[in-house]
Scaffold this active site. Structure first.
Site, mmCIF file in Angstrom:
data_model
loop_
_atom_site.group_PDB
_atom_site.id
_atom_site.type_symbol
_atom_site.label_atom_id
_atom_site.label_comp_id
_atom_site.label_asym_id
_atom_site.label_seq_id
_atom_site.Cartn_x
_atom_site.Cartn_y
_atom_site.Cartn_z
ATOM 1 N N ARG A 186 -11.866 12.994 9.087
ATOM 2 C CA ARG A 186 -12.999 13.872 8.437
ATOM 3 C C ARG A 186 -14.709 13.429 8.525
ATOM 4 O O ARG A 186 -14.549 12.199 8.978
ATOM 5 C CB ARG A 186 -12.721 14.123 6.951
ATOM 6 C CG ARG A 186 -12.686 12.562 6.312
ATOM 7 C CD ARG A 186 -12.548 12.784 4.659
ATOM 8 N NE ARG A 186 -12.043 11.615 4.347
ATOM 9 C CZ ARG A 186 -12.882 10.419 3.936
ATOM 10 N NH1 ARG A 186 -14.004 10.578 4.164
ATOM 11 N NH2 ARG A 186 -11.996 9.471 3.457
ATOM 12 N N GLY A 211 -8.561 6.734 -1.433
ATOM 13 C CA GLY A 211 -9.792 6.359 -2.109
ATOM 14 C C GLY A 211 -9.636 5.083 -3.038
ATOM 15 O O GLY A 211 -10.239 5.074 -4.041
ATOM 16 N N LYS A 271 -16.507 1.991 -1.928
ATOM 17 C CA LYS A 271 -17.593 1.575 -1.268
ATOM 18 C C LYS A 271 -18.647 1.894 -2.217
ATOM 19 O O LYS A 271 -19.016 3.030 -2.729
ATOM 20 C CB LYS A 271 -17.823 2.306 0.133
ATOM 21 C CG LYS A 271 -16.628 1.984 0.864
ATOM 22 C CD LYS A 271 -16.602 2.992 2.278
ATOM 23 C CE LYS A 271 -15.403 2.879 3.179
ATOM 24 N NZ LYS A 271 -14.912 3.986 4.273
ATOM 25 N N ARG A 317 -25.094 4.456 -2.572
ATOM 26 C CA ARG A 317 -24.676 5.416 -3.346
ATOM 27 C C ARG A 317 -25.209 5.575 -4.803
ATOM 28 O O ARG A 317 -24.649 4.524 -5.524
ATOM 29 C CB ARG A 317 -23.019 5.562 -3.302
ATOM 30 C CG ARG A 317 -22.318 5.606 -2.060
ATOM 31 C CD ARG A 317 -20.942 5.760 -2.201
ATOM 32 N NE ARG A 317 -20.059 5.538 -0.951
ATOM 33 C CZ ARG A 317 -19.096 5.890 -0.462
ATOM 34 N NH1 ARG A 317 -18.242 6.631 -1.529
ATOM 35 N NH2 ARG A 317 -18.540 5.680 0.928
ATOM 36 N N LYS A 348 1.067 -1.147 0.029
ATOM 37 C CA LYS A 348 0.074 -0.040 -0.103
ATOM 38 C C LYS A 348 0.810 1.323 -0.034
ATOM 39 O O LYS A 348 1.953 1.320 0.744
ATOM 40 C CB LYS A 348 -0.824 0.074 1.191
ATOM 41 C CG LYS A 348 -1.884 -0.920 1.532
ATOM 42 C CD LYS A 348 -2.715 -0.901 2.530
ATOM 43 C CE LYS A 348 -3.900 -1.701 2.774
ATOM 44 N NZ LYS A 348 -4.648 -1.630 3.763
ATOM 45 N N VAL A 370 -18.672 10.181 3.529
ATOM 46 C CA VAL A 370 -19.724 10.065 2.624
ATOM 47 C C VAL A 370 -20.966 9.151 3.631
ATOM 48 O O VAL A 370 -22.168 9.682 3.373
ATOM 49 C CB VAL A 370 -19.567 9.026 1.465
ATOM 50 C CG1 VAL A 370 -20.584 8.968 0.581
ATOM 51 C CG2 VAL A 370 -18.346 9.862 0.561
ATOM 52 N N TYR A 407 -2.346 -9.900 3.207
ATOM 53 C CA TYR A 407 -3.647 -9.788 2.599
ATOM 54 C C TYR A 407 -4.601 -10.647 2.965
ATOM 55 O O TYR A 407 -4.443 -12.022 3.231
ATOM 56 C CB TYR A 407 -3.410 -10.089 1.129
ATOM 57 C CG TYR A 407 -4.483 -9.577 0.241
ATOM 58 C CD1 TYR A 407 -4.852 -8.386 -0.035
ATOM 59 C CD2 TYR A 407 -5.137 -10.609 -0.669
ATOM 60 C CE1 TYR A 407 -6.153 -8.123 -0.786
ATOM 61 C CE2 TYR A 407 -6.548 -10.424 -1.308
ATOM 62 C CZ TYR A 407 -6.774 -8.893 -1.433
ATOM 63 O OH TYR A 407 -7.896 -8.925 -2.211
HETATM 64 P P1 ADP Z 1 -8.128 3.718 1.015
HETATM 65 O O1 ADP Z 1 -7.651 4.612 2.160
HETATM 66 O O2 ADP Z 1 -7.452 3.876 -0.197
HETATM 67 O O3 ADP Z 1 -9.608 3.586 0.987
HETATM 68 P P2 ADP Z 1 -8.080 1.399 2.762
HETATM 69 O O4 ADP Z 1 -6.538 1.029 3.202
HETATM 70 O O5 ADP Z 1 -9.019 1.847 3.649
HETATM 71 O O6 ADP Z 1 -7.673 2.201 1.230
HETATM 72 O O7 ADP Z 1 -8.412 -0.025 2.194
HETATM 73 C C1 ADP Z 1 -9.671 -0.188 1.090
HETATM 74 C C2 ADP Z 1 -9.983 -1.294 0.807
HETATM 75 O O8 ADP Z 1 -9.100 -2.269 0.556
HETATM 76 C C3 ADP Z 1 -10.532 -2.068 2.230
HETATM 77 O O9 ADP Z 1 -11.853 -1.795 2.392
HETATM 78 C C4 ADP Z 1 -10.455 -3.785 1.749
HETATM 79 O O10 ADP Z 1 -11.353 -3.930 0.802
HETATM 80 C C5 ADP Z 1 -8.989 -3.627 0.970
HETATM 81 N N1 ADP Z 1 -7.770 -4.070 1.810
HETATM 82 C C6 ADP Z 1 -6.863 -3.060 2.378
HETATM 83 N N2 ADP Z 1 -6.185 -3.865 3.145
HETATM 84 C C7 ADP Z 1 -6.365 -5.314 3.053
HETATM 85 C C8 ADP Z 1 -5.830 -6.237 3.504
HETATM 86 N N3 ADP Z 1 -4.660 -6.291 4.291
HETATM 87 N N4 ADP Z 1 -6.171 -7.514 3.168
HETATM 88 C C9 ADP Z 1 -7.413 -7.421 2.421
HETATM 89 N N5 ADP Z 1 -8.162 -6.608 1.898
HETATM 90 C C10 ADP Z 1 -7.701 -5.254 2.206
#
Ligand code: ADP
Length: 461
Positions: free
Chosen positions: A291, A164, A237, A337, A158, A294, A202
Site C-alpha cells: 500500500r 502496526g 514510527k 508525525r 511475531k 504514511v 532478535y
Molecule cells: P509491523 O508490521 O507490526 O510494523 P515489523 O515486522 O515491521 O512489524 O516490525 C516493526 C519493528 O519491530 C521494526 O521496525 C523493528 O524496530 C522491530 N523488529 C522487528 N523484527 C525485529 C528483529 N528481528 N530484531 C529486532 N527488532 C525487530
C-alpha cells in the site's frame, strides 16, 4: 484514465489522494462516518457519501457500504489510502469483481505479503537475505526451543498476521520462550484472528530501512530510494528520512537491487514498500507493505515525483512514465508525525477541539494535514493530526529546517507531540545520525527535557 475516483479513507491521506486526483482532472468521491461529517476530506471532495456510524467496523471497514457508494456515484476506481481496508485482499477482490478499478497491487500480492511468514518464505526463495528464524509458522514449544537454540537468543516471536507494531514478543532464554509463545499465540488470535506465530533472531541495534517501489502492469519495476524509519516508540514510527545516512554506496546499491528483485519475483504492480532491518553492512528482509505508506512524502521530496499519481496511472493500465535512470535523488528529506497525544502521560490519545492552529511554511516545507481551527478530533480513529516534511540540501539543513518548522507550528486545544519531536531533532545523537530502532528505549520526557538512555553498540553514521 479514470474520470472519477472514490477514496475509501479519511484524514490527511484522503486529502492527499484527492489532491493528486484534482491535479489529474479526476473527480473525487469521499466516504465518511457520521463522526466525520465536518472533516476536511468531505468538504474537499466533489461528492460525499455517509457510509455509517462512527466505529470503523460500521463505516470505513464496511465492504458493502463502500462498494455501494462507488456504484451509486459511478466512481470507476477506489483508492484505499493506508490502514483500514488498504491491505485487505478480500476487499480488493470484491472491488475488482464488481468491475471497479482497485488502485493498489493485485489481491493475490496483498494476500501473500499480508502473511509475514509467507512473505518471508517468498522473499527467501527470490534470493533475498531474510532474518534467520523459523521456516514458516511454529506451532509447538519443542520446535520453537529447537529453532531458538539454533539461531541463538534473544529471539522475537511475531504474529504472522500482525501489523502496526503489535503482536511481537522478545524472549531472552528458553524459560522466557515457552511462556512467550503461549502468550503471543493467544494475543495473535484475539487481535488478528490468526494464532500463527513465527520466530526470528532478535537483532540488538538494527536500523529500520525500507525501499519504496513502483511496478506497472507492463513489467517495469523501479525503486524510489530508501527511507530510514529507525526512530520508533513501541515499534511505531515517529520520524522518517531519506536517504539513510548509514548506508555505504555499495550497500545501498545492493539493498535497492534486492528490493527490486523481490518485487520482480512476484510481478508486483502499484506502490509498495519493502522493509529491511540493517545491522552494520548486512540487511535482512522483514516484510512488505502492499500500500502507500504514511511516510511516502519523504521519497516524493527527494525524487520530485508524485507517488499517488503514479499509483492511479498504473491502475488505469498505463506504463510508468519514467525509467529507473530518470529517477534523480536530490537533497535530504525528513518527516515528523504530529499526534494528538500526551507524551507526558504515556502518549495517551487526546481527542478534543482544535483552537488556534498555525502550520509551518517557508522554503522546503510541506505539511500534510486535515486539521483546522474549530475541528474536533474524535476518539474513534488514529491520533495523527499532521505530517511535517522538509527538504534540505543535506541532512544538516533538513534537521535545522525541521526544528524551525516545529518551532513555528502551533496547535492549541489538544495535547500533542510537537515539542517532543523537536527535542528528538535537537538531540546531539540524532544530529550525528546515530540511529537505531532502540534510540528511544528507556527515554524520559518531562514536557521540556528529553533524556535518552545510553546507547548500546550504536555506531555513528
Ligand atoms: P509491523 O508490521 O507490526 O510494523 P515489523 O515486522 O515491521 O512489524 O516490525 C516493526 C519493528 O519491530 C521494526 O521496525 C523493528 O524496530 C522491530 N523488529 C522487528 N523484527 C525485529 C528483529 N528481528 N530484531 C529486532 N527488532 C525487530
Amino acid at each position: 484514465m479514470f474520470k472519477k475516483i472514490l477514496v475509501a479513507n479519511r484524514g490527511e491521506i484522503a486529502l492527499r489522494v484527492m489532491r493528486a486526483c484534482k491535479e489529474m482532472g479526476i473527480a473525487t468521491v469521499a466516504v465518511h462516518s457520521e463522526a466525520d461529517i465536518d472533516s476536511l476530506h468531505v468538504r474537499f471532495a466533489d461528492e460525499a457519501v455517509c457510509i455509517g456510524p462512527n466505529l470503523p467496523g460500521e463505516s470505513y471497514l464496511n465492504f458493502n457500504r463502500i462498494i455501494s457508494a462507488a456504484e451509486i456515484t459511478s466512481a470507476e476506481a477506489i483508492h484505499p489510502g493506508y490502514g483500514f481496508l488498504s491491505e485487505n485482499a478480500e476487499f480488493a477482490e470484491a472491488v475488482v469483481s464488481c468491475g471497479i478499478g482497485w488502485i493498489g497491487p493485485s489481491p493475490s500480492a496483498v494476500e501473500k505479503m499480508g502473511n509475514k511468514s509467507v512473505a518471508k518464505d517468498t522473499m527467501r526463495s527470490a534470493g533475498l537475505p531474510v532474518i534467520p528464524g523459523s521456516d514458516g509458522a511454529v506451532t509447538d514449544e519443542k520446535e520453537a526451543l529447537r529453532i531458538a537454540d539454533e539461531i541463538g537468543y534473544p529471539v522475537i516471536i511475531k504474529a504472522a498476521s500482525g501489523g502496526g507494531g503489535r503482536g511481537m514478543r522478545v524472549a531472552r532464554d528458553p524459560q522466557d520462550l515457552a511462556n512467550a509463545i503461549l502468550i503471543a499465540r493467544a494475543e495473535a488470535e484475539s487481535a488478528f484472528g490468526d494464532a500463527s506465530v513465527y520466530l526470528e533472531k532478535y537483532l540488538p541495534t538494527p536500523r529500520h530501512v525500507e525501499v519504496q517501489l513502483l511496478g506497472d502492469s507492463h513489467g517495469s519495476i523501479v525503486h524510489m530510494g530508501e527511507r530510514e524509519c529507525s526512530i520508533q516508540r513501541r515499534h511505531q514510527k515517529l520520524i522518517e528520512e531519506s536517504p539513510c545516512v548509514a548506508l555505504k554506496p555499495s550497500v545501498r546499491e545492493r539493498l535497492h537491487a534486492a528490493a527490486v528483485q523481490g518485487a520482480r519475483a512476484m510481478n508486483y504492480t502499484s506502490a509498495g514498500t519493502m522493509e529491511f532491518l540493517v545491522q552494520g553492512d548486512e540487511f535482512y528482509f522483514m516484510e512488505m507493505n502492499t500500500r502507500i505508506q504514511v511516510e511516502h512524502p519523504v521519497s516524493e521530496m527527494v525524487t520530485g515525483r508524485d507517488l499517488i499519481k503514479e499509483m492511479i496511472a498504473i491502475a488505469a493500465g498505463q506504463p510508468l512514465s519514467f525509467t529507473q535512470k530518470e529517477v534523480r535523488f536530490t537533497g535530504h528529506a525528513i518527516e515528523c508525525r504530529i499526534n494528538a497525544e500526551d507524551p507526558t502521560r504515556d502518549f495517551m490519545p487526546c481527542p478534543g477541539t482544535i483552537g488556534f492552529v498555525h502550520l509551518p511554511g517557508g522554503m522546503g516545507v510541506r505539511v500534510d494535514s486535515h486539521i483546522y481551527q474549530g475541528y474536533t478530533i474524535t476518539p474513534y480513529y488514529d491520533s495523527m493530526i499532521a505530517k511535517i516534511i522538509v527538504l534540505g540540501l543535506d541532512r544538516d539543513e533538513a534537521v535545522g529546517r525541521m526544528i524551525r518548522s516545529l518551532e513555528e507550528c502551533v496547535v492549541d486545544g489538544v495535547k500533542n507531540t510537537i515539542e517532543f519531536q523537536r527535542a528528538i531533532l535537537s538531540a546531539p545523537r540524532f544530529q550525528r545520525g546515530e540511529l537505531s530502532t532502540k534510540f528511544l528505549d528507556g527515554f524520559s520526557w518531562d514536557g521540556r527535557t528529553l533524556s535518552l538512555a545510553e546507547p548500546v553498540g550504536v555506531v555513528a553514521a
